[in-house]
Design a protein around this motif. Structure first.
Motif, PDB file in Angstrom:
ATOM      1  N   VAL A  46       0.793  -1.219   0.000  1.00 44.22           N
ATOM      2  CA  VAL A  46       0.000   0.000   0.000  1.00 44.22           C
ATOM      3  C   VAL A  46       0.834   1.281   0.000  1.00 44.22           C
ATOM      4  CG1 VAL A  46      -2.053  -1.020   1.010  1.00 44.22           C
ATOM      5  CG2 VAL A  46      -0.274  -0.177   2.493  1.00 44.22           C
ATOM      6  N   SER A  47       2.056   1.262   0.428  1.00 40.72           N
ATOM      7  CA  SER A  47       2.854   2.488   0.461  1.00 40.72           C
ATOM      8  C   SER A  47       4.006   2.393  -0.534  1.00 40.72           C
ATOM      9  CB  SER A  47       3.410   2.733   1.863  1.00 40.72           C
ATOM     10  OG  SER A  47       4.466   1.836   2.134  1.00 40.72           O
ATOM     11  N   ILE A  48       4.592   3.547  -0.833  1.00 46.68           N
ATOM     12  CA  ILE A  48       5.748   3.584  -1.730  1.00 46.68           C
ATOM     13  C   ILE A  48       6.892   2.772  -1.129  1.00 46.68           C
ATOM     14  CG2 ILE A  48       7.487   5.091  -2.784  1.00 46.68           C
ATOM     15  CD1 ILE A  48       4.732   5.365  -4.061  1.00 46.68           C
ATOM     16  N   GLU A  50       6.714   0.189   0.797  1.00 49.41           N
ATOM     17  CA  GLU A  50       6.423  -1.232   0.615  1.00 49.41           C
ATOM     18  C   GLU A  50       6.582  -1.644  -0.841  1.00 49.41           C
ATOM     19  OE1 GLU A  50       2.534  -1.302   2.320  1.00 49.41           O
ATOM     20  OE2 GLU A  50       3.288  -1.901   4.284  1.00 49.41           O
ATOM     21  N   GLN A  51       6.183  -0.782  -1.772  1.00 49.36           N
ATOM     22  CA  GLN A  51       6.304  -1.094  -3.191  1.00 49.36           C
ATOM     23  C   GLN A  51       7.758  -1.234  -3.598  1.00 49.36           C
ATOM     24  OE1 GLN A  51       4.108   1.893  -5.324  1.00 49.36           O
ATOM     25  NE2 GLN A  51       2.147   1.248  -4.467  1.00 49.36           N
ATOM     26  N   VAL A  52       8.595  -0.309  -3.167  1.00 47.02           N
ATOM     27  CA  VAL A  52      10.027  -0.372  -3.493  1.00 47.02           C
ATOM     28  C   VAL A  52      10.643  -1.628  -2.879  1.00 47.02           C
ATOM     29  CG1 VAL A  52      12.266   0.759  -3.127  1.00 47.02           C
ATOM     30  CG2 VAL A  52      10.276   2.115  -3.806  1.00 47.02           C
ATOM     31  N   THR A  53      10.303  -1.898  -1.627  1.00 45.58           N
ATOM     32  CA  THR A  53      10.820  -3.096  -0.951  1.00 45.58           C
ATOM     33  C   THR A  53      10.401  -4.353  -1.697  1.00 45.58           C
ATOM     34  OG1 THR A  53      10.748  -1.941   1.171  1.00 45.58           O
ATOM     35  CG2 THR A  53      10.899  -4.339   1.249  1.00 45.58           C
ATOM     36  N   GLU A  54       9.147  -4.423  -2.095  1.00 43.32           N
ATOM     37  CA  GLU A  54       8.627  -5.580  -2.824  1.00 43.32           C
ATOM     38  C   GLU A  54       9.355  -5.766  -4.154  1.00 43.32           C
ATOM     39  OE1 GLU A  54       5.738  -8.696  -3.660  1.00 43.32           O
ATOM     40  OE2 GLU A  54       5.909  -7.510  -1.831  1.00 43.32           O
ATOM     41  N   THR A  55       9.557  -4.684  -4.890  1.00 44.69           N
ATOM     42  CA  THR A  55      10.215  -4.751  -6.197  1.00 44.69           C
ATOM     43  C   THR A  55      11.649  -5.249  -6.077  1.00 44.69           C
ATOM     44  OG1 THR A  55       8.833  -2.942  -6.988  1.00 44.69           O
ATOM     45  CG2 THR A  55      10.834  -3.401  -8.236  1.00 44.69           C
ATOM     46  N   VAL A  56      12.391  -4.670  -5.147  1.00 42.58           N
ATOM     47  CA  VAL A  56      13.788  -5.073  -4.963  1.00 42.58           C
ATOM     48  C   VAL A  56      13.871  -6.509  -4.438  1.00 42.58           C
ATOM     49  CG1 VAL A  56      15.932  -4.582  -3.710  1.00 42.58           C
ATOM     50  CG2 VAL A  56      14.594  -2.708  -4.685  1.00 42.58           C
ATOM     51  N   ALA A  57      12.980  -6.865  -3.535  1.00 41.16           N
ATOM     52  CA  ALA A  57      12.977  -8.224  -2.994  1.00 41.16           C
ATOM     53  C   ALA A  57      12.740  -9.245  -4.104  1.00 41.16           C
ATOM     54  CB  ALA A  57      11.908  -8.364  -1.917  1.00 41.16           C
ATOM     55  N   MET A  58      11.803  -8.958  -4.985  1.00 42.75           N
ATOM     56  CA  MET A  58      11.525  -9.876  -6.095  1.00 42.75           C
ATOM     57  C   MET A  58      12.739  -9.998  -7.015  1.00 42.75           C
ATOM     58  SD  MET A  58       7.530  -8.963  -6.966  1.00 42.75           S
ATOM     59  CE  MET A  58       7.664  -9.659  -8.593  1.00 42.75           C
ATOM     60  N   HIS A  88      15.667   7.073  -0.025  1.00 44.71           N
ATOM     61  CA  HIS A  88      16.261   8.363   0.338  1.00 44.71           C
ATOM     62  C   HIS A  88      16.230   9.292  -0.862  1.00 44.71           C
ATOM     63  CE1 HIS A  88      19.456  11.162   1.825  1.00 44.71           C
ATOM     64  NE2 HIS A  88      18.716  11.006   2.924  1.00 44.71           N
ATOM     65  N   GLY A  89      16.492   8.744  -2.053  1.00 46.39           N
ATOM     66  CA  GLY A  89      16.410   9.532  -3.280  1.00 46.39           C
ATOM     67  C   GLY A  89      15.004  10.026  -3.579  1.00 46.39           C
ATOM     68  N   ARG A  90      14.014   9.333  -3.084  1.00 54.87           N
ATOM     69  CA  ARG A  90      12.615   9.738  -3.272  1.00 54.87           C
ATOM     70  C   ARG A  90      12.148  10.729  -2.207  1.00 54.87           C
ATOM     71  NH1 ARG A  90       8.755   5.552  -5.904  1.00 54.87           N
ATOM     72  NH2 ARG A  90      10.157   4.411  -7.266  1.00 54.87           N
ATOM     73  N   GLY A  91      13.054  11.103  -1.311  1.00 52.93           N
ATOM     74  CA  GLY A  91      12.719  12.140  -0.345  1.00 52.93           C
ATOM     75  C   GLY A  91      12.401  11.662   1.059  1.00 52.93           C
ATOM     76  N   TYR A  92      12.480  10.374   1.307  1.00 51.96           N
ATOM     77  CA  TYR A  92      12.238   9.878   2.665  1.00 51.96           C
ATOM     78  C   TYR A  92      13.444  10.214   3.537  1.00 51.96           C
ATOM     79  CZ  TYR A  92       8.169   7.239   1.135  1.00 51.96           C
ATOM     80  OH  TYR A  92       6.942   6.890   0.635  1.00 51.96           O
ATOM     81  N   SER A  93      13.196  10.580   4.777  1.00 54.57           N
ATOM     82  CA  SER A  93      14.288  10.899   5.698  1.00 54.57           C
ATOM     83  C   SER A  93      14.942   9.612   6.192  1.00 54.57           C
ATOM     84  CB  SER A  93      13.763  11.704   6.895  1.00 54.57           C
ATOM     85  OG  SER A  93      12.977  10.875   7.733  1.00 54.57           O
TER      86      SER A  93
END
Length: 122
Positions: A46-48, A50-58, A88-93
Motif C-alpha cells: 500500500v505504500s511507496i 512497501e512497493q520499493v521493498t517488494e520490487t527489490v525483494a523480487m 532516500h532519493g525519493r525524499g524519505y528521511s
C-alpha cells in the motif's frame, strides 16, 4: 447433558484449529514477521516504501519480510542498501527509512554510502 456426536466433535475441533491459525497469523502480523499488508489480504503493498521493498525483494529473490527483518545475512545487505538509497532519493528521511526497517538512522546512512561506493566501484 447429551453426548457429542463424532461429527459435532470434528466440527468443533476444526473451528478451534481455524481460530488458532488466525491468532498465530495476527501475532505474526503484529510482530512484523511478514509484510504490512492488511491481515488476510493478498493485495499489493500500500505504500511507496512497501512497493520499493517488494520490487527489490523480487529482483533479488528474497522475501520483503526478510529484508525488513533483523537478519544480518550477507545476501540481504545489497538489496537493503539499494532500497534505502532509492527511498532516500525519493525524499524519505533517514529516520523514516530507519523506522520502517527497524534500524537506527545512522545504519541507514552508512548503508546508503556503502551502496553509492559499490556503484562507483563498478
Amino acid at each position: 447433558m447429551t453426548a457429542e456426536s463424532l461429527i459435532e466433535m470434528e466440527l468443533r475441533h476444526a473451528k478451534e484449529r481455524a481460530e488458532l491459525v488466525e491468532q498465530i497469523r495476527q501475532e505474526a502480523y503484529t510482530a512484523g514477521l511478514h509484510d504490512r499488508v492488511k491481515p488476510g489480504s493478498v493485495s499489493t503493498p500500500v505504500s511507496i516504501m512497501e512497493q520499493v521493498t517488494e520490487t527489490v525483494a523480487m529482483a533479488h529473490k528474497v522475501l520483503p519480510s526478510e529484508l525488513r527483518g533483523p537478519s544480518r545475512f550477507q545476501h540481504f545487505k545489497a538489496p537493503r542498501r539499494k532500497i534505502w538509497a532509492e527511498l532516500h532519493g525519493r525524499g524519505y528521511s533517514l529516520e523514516q527509512i530507519g523506522q520502517f526497517f527497524g534500524r537506527h538512522h545512522t545504519t541507514i546512512l552508512s548503508g546508503i554510502e556503502n551502496h553509492k561506493s559499490e556503484l562507483e566501484a563498478r
